[in-house]
Design a protein around this motif. Structure first.
Motif, PDB file in Angstrom:
ATOM      1  N   ARG A 473       0.830  -1.202   0.000  1.00 53.31           N
ATOM      2  CA  ARG A 473       0.000   0.000   0.000  1.00 53.31           C
ATOM      3  C   ARG A 473       0.863   1.250   0.000  1.00 53.31           C
ATOM      4  NH1 ARG A 473      -4.749  -1.734   4.278  1.00 53.31           N
ATOM      5  NH2 ARG A 473      -5.036  -3.817   3.422  1.00 53.31           N
ATOM      6  N   PHE A 474       2.062   1.178   0.638  1.00 54.51           N
ATOM      7  CA  PHE A 474       2.957   2.337   0.638  1.00 54.51           C
ATOM      8  C   PHE A 474       3.374   2.716  -0.774  1.00 54.51           C
ATOM      9  CE2 PHE A 474       5.843  -1.186   0.395  1.00 54.51           C
ATOM     10  CZ  PHE A 474       6.865  -0.730  -0.378  1.00 54.51           C
ATOM     11  N   ALA A 475       3.320   1.730  -1.696  1.00 55.34           N
ATOM     12  CA  ALA A 475       3.724   1.996  -3.083  1.00 55.34           C
ATOM     13  C   ALA A 475       2.529   2.352  -3.956  1.00 55.34           C
ATOM     14  CB  ALA A 475       4.428   0.767  -3.664  1.00 55.34           C
ATOM     15  N   GLY A 476       1.357   2.516  -3.341  1.00 53.27           N
ATOM     16  CA  GLY A 476       0.197   2.978  -4.103  1.00 53.27           C
ATOM     17  C   GLY A 476      -0.832   1.916  -4.393  1.00 53.27           C
ATOM     18  N   SER A 477      -0.646   0.684  -3.914  1.00 53.55           N
ATOM     19  CA  SER A 477      -1.641  -0.340  -4.178  1.00 53.55           C
ATOM     20  C   SER A 477      -2.935   0.019  -3.458  1.00 53.55           C
ATOM     21  CB  SER A 477      -1.142  -1.711  -3.729  1.00 53.55           C
ATOM     22  OG  SER A 477      -1.033  -1.774  -2.327  1.00 53.55           O
ATOM     23  N   ASP A 478      -4.054  -0.437  -4.011  1.00 50.24           N
ATOM     24  CA  ASP A 478      -5.354  -0.065  -3.469  1.00 50.24           C
ATOM     25  C   ASP A 478      -6.259  -1.283  -3.536  1.00 50.24           C
ATOM     26  OD1 ASP A 478      -7.774   1.010  -2.778  1.00 50.24           O
ATOM     27  OD2 ASP A 478      -7.623   2.747  -4.112  1.00 50.24           O
ATOM     28  N   LEU A 479      -6.717  -1.769  -2.370  1.00 49.05           N
ATOM     29  CA  LEU A 479      -7.583  -2.946  -2.343  1.00 49.05           C
ATOM     30  C   LEU A 479      -8.924  -2.689  -3.014  1.00 49.05           C
ATOM     31  CD1 LEU A 479      -6.935  -4.539   1.150  1.00 49.05           C
ATOM     32  CD2 LEU A 479      -6.453  -5.517  -1.083  1.00 49.05           C
ATOM     33  N   GLN A 480      -9.239  -1.428  -3.314  1.00 50.89           N
ATOM     34  CA  GLN A 480     -10.487  -1.142  -4.005  1.00 50.89           C
ATOM     35  C   GLN A 480     -10.539  -1.869  -5.341  1.00 50.89           C
ATOM     36  OE1 GLN A 480     -12.792   0.715  -2.400  1.00 50.89           O
ATOM     37  NE2 GLN A 480     -14.276   0.189  -3.983  1.00 50.89           N
ATOM     38  N   PHE A 481      -9.390  -1.986  -6.004  1.00 51.53           N
ATOM     39  CA  PHE A 481      -9.361  -2.696  -7.287  1.00 51.53           C
ATOM     40  C   PHE A 481      -9.653  -4.177  -7.086  1.00 51.53           C
ATOM     41  CE2 PHE A 481      -6.550   0.983  -8.086  1.00 51.53           C
ATOM     42  CZ  PHE A 481      -7.284   1.558  -9.116  1.00 51.53           C
ATOM     43  N   PHE A 482      -9.219  -4.725  -5.958  1.00 57.12           N
ATOM     44  CA  PHE A 482      -9.496  -6.120  -5.636  1.00 57.12           C
ATOM     45  C   PHE A 482     -10.999  -6.298  -5.409  1.00 57.12           C
ATOM     46  CE2 PHE A 482      -7.316 -10.038  -4.269  1.00 57.12           C
ATOM     47  CZ  PHE A 482      -8.371 -10.729  -3.728  1.00 57.12           C
ATOM     48  N   ARG A 483     -11.591  -5.398  -4.624  1.00 56.54           N
ATOM     49  CA  ARG A 483     -13.006  -5.501  -4.295  1.00 56.54           C
ATOM     50  C   ARG A 483     -13.893  -5.234  -5.517  1.00 56.54           C
ATOM     51  NH1 ARG A 483     -11.026  -3.040   0.617  1.00 56.54           N
ATOM     52  NH2 ARG A 483     -11.326  -0.971  -0.273  1.00 56.54           N
ATOM     53  N   ASP A 484     -13.426  -4.378  -6.431  1.00 57.21           N
ATOM     54  CA  ASP A 484     -14.231  -3.978  -7.573  1.00 57.21           C
ATOM     55  C   ASP A 484     -13.884  -4.729  -8.857  1.00 57.21           C
ATOM     56  OD1 ASP A 484     -15.508  -2.206  -5.938  1.00 57.21           O
ATOM     57  OD2 ASP A 484     -14.370  -0.451  -6.605  1.00 57.21           O
ATOM     58  N   PHE A 485     -13.250  -5.898  -8.718  1.00 60.08           N
ATOM     59  CA  PHE A 485     -12.795  -6.634  -9.899  1.00 60.08           C
ATOM     60  C   PHE A 485     -13.972  -6.894 -10.872  1.00 60.08           C
ATOM     61  CE2 PHE A 485     -11.967 -10.420 -12.386  1.00 60.08           C
ATOM     62  CZ  PHE A 485     -10.664 -10.243 -12.803  1.00 60.08           C
ATOM     63  N   GLU A 486     -15.092  -7.353 -10.321  1.00 56.52           N
ATOM     64  CA  GLU A 486     -16.221  -7.713 -11.189  1.00 56.52           C
ATOM     65  C   GLU A 486     -16.758  -6.497 -11.935  1.00 56.52           C
ATOM     66  OE1 GLU A 486     -20.535 -10.011 -10.907  1.00 56.52           O
ATOM     67  OE2 GLU A 486     -19.250  -9.865  -9.152  1.00 56.52           O
TER      68      GLU A 486
END
Length: 489
Positions: A473-486
């Motif tokens: 996450r410190f490098a800009g990753s965002d779990l929103q993309f994981f949750r919004d995959f569909e």
């Protein structure tokens, strides 16, 4: 997702015949899922990379997908190498395209510029950004350090530090900071000293208390050349008074800040020091205590100190901001904030903001205090210089490279080349994009995949990840993309 039981025996036979290790039911179901955009969620250690690489083998062996139609992407070089290692026995010389997102961007853009990378840290795998084809690299942090030496940025820094100095005095005068109590309690003796980074003076002296720092800053800002802890011989021992102002080879004025006179042993030491200087007729001693500073306040204390020095023949004058800039070890102060500024710049580049967009967002932002406003002023000025210098001709950073790759693909330029032309490919020909550790996905990666699917709608995404394991996450990753995959795919 569940496997079709009627297919299971045949698939087990294929796995046994073609793979060294078998798969459990859930892994098998994921590997042979019908083509489409698929996200496989699994916890650490459950074989996500095995599923990813096995699916690549299965697509080639059982679904007539050629290696050139397979693109496997990872977020760091080590993961990409591991995938290559697992695939090699099954593909031989005709391998799929396996690389990091940054390597794909490099292969698309083919930059001639020097690439700026984050300082490598073995404990932070996302920062291991070099690829085998990138030889000419430099560290982003070093670039930020270089740019902070610009006079325009340094002047903002000195305003910043002077504001901090004024804040200390305001806290003392307002009763919010008990300088006397604070300094009298500090753990200090002739042999044991605890240094605190907050007490580094504007001149760069690592002073041992807030009082010493305030004295050092008053001398520095008024052009009084004082040596911090200059050594003197005391019956074969070394004695270092707080500040020494020389007027000759063996003459001058010494300033001692007696911060703990309430302690008997320290008061006894102070009396011995007074006697030491009485025995040196060519030297004069100025004694100061926490209450001398706190009772007068900044303006009155400075006036008192300079007037006292003038009585001993020590001249002073107030330095201009440019003179402060020339005389100060700017790197010492800027170094305190280099990591924060590096992260700030990297975040702006990661979000693809230009200086105008950053300025707009800062103007809309409500700052919590003057220190934050000063820091944002520094960051804004620094980013403007950085954005102008890192323009892709002589220097480029990986975030800029990613966004350039997105632009190229959106413009229909989909060919990529690696390893001096030994590996070539075309994103229009890719049928399957397999992404490892999808929890580390972020905005530029999302835009790059979106650009590929826009020019090549038949390209399917097969991603594996663990939403409990978003370490980047410190490098800009965002779990929103994981949750919004569909939604996204």
């Amino acid at each position: 997702m569940t496997a079709n039981p009627r297919d299971r025996p045949a698939f087990e036979k294929w796995v046994d015949q073609n793979l060294e290790n078998g798969l459990n039911d859930e892994q098998a179901a994921a590997v042979k899922a019908l083509p489409g955009n698929i996200l496989v969620t699994a916890r650490a250690g459950s074989g996500k990379t095995t599923v990813l690489t096995t699916r690549a083998v299965w697509l080639q062996r059982e679904c007539d997908v050629s290696p050139s139609e397979l693109l496997l992407l990872a977020f760091n070089k080590e993961a990409a190498k591991e995938m290559e290692k697992r695939l090699k026995p099954h593909f031989g010389e005709e391998m799929p395209h396996v690389m990091t997102f940054h390597a794909l961007a490099y292969a698309l853009v083919q930059p001639t510029a020097k690439i700026l990378v984050d300082q490598p840290d073995p404990d932070q795998r996302a920062q291991t950004l070099k690829t085998a084809s990138i030889q000419d690299t430099a560290f982003l942090r070093g670039k930020i350090e270089q740019l902070t030496r610009r006079k325009s940025v340094l002047l903002l820094f000195f305003d910043f530090f002077l504001d901090a100095l004024n804040s200390i005095w305001q806290a003392i005068q307002g009763g919010d900071s008990d300088l006397a109590g604070k300094d009298e309690k500090r753990p200090r003796s002739l042999d044991t000293v605890t240094l605190r980074g907050d007490d580094v003076s504007l001149k760069g002296d690592p002073t041992k208390s807030s009082g010493e720092r305030l004295i050092s800053d008053a001398l520095f800002l008024n052009d009084v050349e004082a040596i911090y802890e200059h050594p003197f011989d005391w019956n074969g021992n070394t004695y270092k008074p707080d500040f020494t102002i020389k007027t000759g080879d063996d003459s001058g004025v010494v300033i001692e800040y007696f911060g703990m006179l309430g302690k008997p042993s320290y008061a006894e030491e102070a009396e011995e020091k007074r006697q030491y200087w009485k025995d040196k007729p060519d030297w004069s001693l100025i004694e100061l205590t926490p209450r001398d500073l706190a009772s007068r306040g900044q303006a009155e204390f400075t006036k008192f100190l300079l007037t006292t020095l003038e009585e001993y023949g020590i001249k002073s004058r107030k330095l201009t901001p440019y003179e402060i800039l020339e005389k100060s070890p700017g790197k010492l102060f800027v170094g305190r904030y280099t990591n924060a500024l590096t992260a700030f710049v990297a975040t702006c580049r990661h979000k693809n903001w230009d200086p105008a967009e950053l300025e707009r967002r800062i103007r809309k932002h409500t700052t919590s205090d003057k220190e934050e406003r000063s820091f944002l002023a520094i960051a804004e000025a620094l980013y403007s210089i950085y954005h102008e210098e890192v323009d892709g001709e002589e220097e480029e950073d990986f975030n800029g490279l990613l966004w350039k790759a997105v632009s190229k693909v959106n413009a229909g330029d989909t060919q990529f080349k690696r390893s001096g032309g030994k590996e070539v490919g075309d994103l229009r020909a890719v049928r399957h994009i397999l992404i490892d550790e999808f929890q580390d996905f972020s905005e530029p990666f999302h835009e790059l995949i979106g650009a590929i699917q826009a020019v090549n709608p038949k390209a399917c995404v097969f991603a594996v990840g663990d939403d409990w394991q978003a370490i980047n996450r410190f490098a800009g990753s965002d779990l929103q993309f994981f949750r919004d995959f569909e939604r996204d795919f």
